[in-house]
Scaffold this motif. Structure first.
Motif, PDB file in Angstrom:
ATOM      1  N   GLY A 115       0.795  -1.219   0.000  1.00 34.74           N
ATOM      2  CA  GLY A 115       0.000   0.000   0.000  1.00 34.74           C
ATOM      3  C   GLY A 115       0.826   1.266   0.000  1.00 34.74           C
ATOM      4  N   LEU A 116       2.152   1.119   0.182  1.00 41.05           N
ATOM      5  CA  LEU A 116       3.032   2.292   0.176  1.00 41.05           C
ATOM      6  C   LEU A 116       3.117   2.862  -1.240  1.00 41.05           C
ATOM      7  N   THR A 117       2.883   4.155  -1.384  1.00 38.15           N
ATOM      8  CA  THR A 117       2.998   4.831  -2.685  1.00 38.15           C
ATOM      9  C   THR A 117       4.269   5.672  -2.698  1.00 38.15           C
ATOM     10  N   VAL A 118       5.077   5.467  -3.727  1.00 39.28           N
ATOM     11  CA  VAL A 118       6.359   6.164  -3.834  1.00 39.28           C
ATOM     12  C   VAL A 118       6.469   6.821  -5.199  1.00 39.28           C
ATOM     13  N   ASN A 119       6.895   8.068  -5.207  1.00 39.52           N
ATOM     14  CA  ASN A 119       7.215   8.759  -6.455  1.00 39.52           C
ATOM     15  C   ASN A 119       8.739   8.790  -6.559  1.00 39.52           C
ATOM     16  N   PRO A 120       9.304   8.028  -7.498  1.00 40.44           N
ATOM     17  CA  PRO A 120      10.769   7.956  -7.607  1.00 40.44           C
ATOM     18  C   PRO A 120      11.417   9.294  -7.956  1.00 40.44           C
TER      19      PRO A 120
END
Length: 231
Positions: A115-120
């Motif tokens: 569920g973790l959302t990451v924007n690289p």
């Protein structure tokens, strides 16, 4: 009364059936019987290879296979449905992704939760979660188009870091023409992911999103004209 008679009759029938002697009778053989004469498949393959080796067809088949593999390696299957455009557009792409499962280390300890959302492209999150920060330009081109090759030659030095990705063309000849390492979008995975339908297309970083910039046909023609005048 009738019900009792029916039950009695059924019992008699079953009893008679159980005591009737049954004997197996040999009735003989009808029709022709033939022995199995099919050749073992492994023996067949072995004999076939020996025959091909003897007449030279095995060596020819091997040479043809190697030739086809080399040809496909140098010129993979083109990405279908992509060409140049007279109406170039610029659009943006959000590279954020969300984990669909927990990520664990070698000891089974959860390091990133589902569920973790990451924007690289977010420097803080990228550093926190050790995601490599994208900071280059990816140039998608058709290696068979002389105009696109000329445009890349004229502008490749405008970018500190870049990668050239072919959607069509010969990797070896394009590498020689541009004096640069060349990649190929096998099966169009990148084009489909980013929605690329025209080339050249440049993908670069714009803050926390990706910028997709198409280069129009008129710009390609201008480079050719400039090169002609320079000569």
């Amino acid at each position: 009364m009738i019900k009792c008679l029916r039950m009695l009759m059924a019992s008699v029938v079953v009893s008679c059936t159980l005591v009737i002697p049954v004997h197996a009778i040999t009735v003989g053989v009808f029709g022709h019987v033939f022995p199995i004469k099919e050749q073992d498949v492994l023996v067949y393959i072995h004999d076939k290879l020996l025959a091909m080796k003897a007449d030279g067809s095995l060596a020819k088949a091997k040479a043809d296979f190697i030739k086809r593999v080399k040809a496909h390696t140098l010129r993979p299957t083109p990405v279908a449905g992509i060409g140049t455009t007279d109406h170039p557009q610029t659009r943006y792409f959000d590279p954020s992704f969300t984990l669909t499962r927990d990520i664990v280390d070698a000891d089974g300890k959860v390091i990133y939760h589902k569920g973790l959302t990451v924007n690289p492209l977010n420097p803080i999150l990228a550093g926190q979660y050790r995601v490599p920060l994208f900071n280059e330009v990816i140039i998608f081109i058709d290696g068979d188009d002389a105009k696109e090759i000329a445009w890349v030659k004229a502008h490749i030095n405008d970018y500190a870091r870049s990668k050239i990705v072919l959607i069509k063309g010969n990797i070896k000849t394009t590498t020689k023409a541009l004096q640069s390492r060349i990649y190929f979008d096998q099966k169009g995975i990148l084009c489909h992911h980013f929605g690329i339908t025209h080339v050249p297309t440049l993908i670069s970083r714009d803050g926390e999103r990706l910028k997709l910039q198409e280069i129009g046909s008129s710009t390609l023609d201008q480079v050719i004209q400039e090169n002609t005048h320079a000569k």
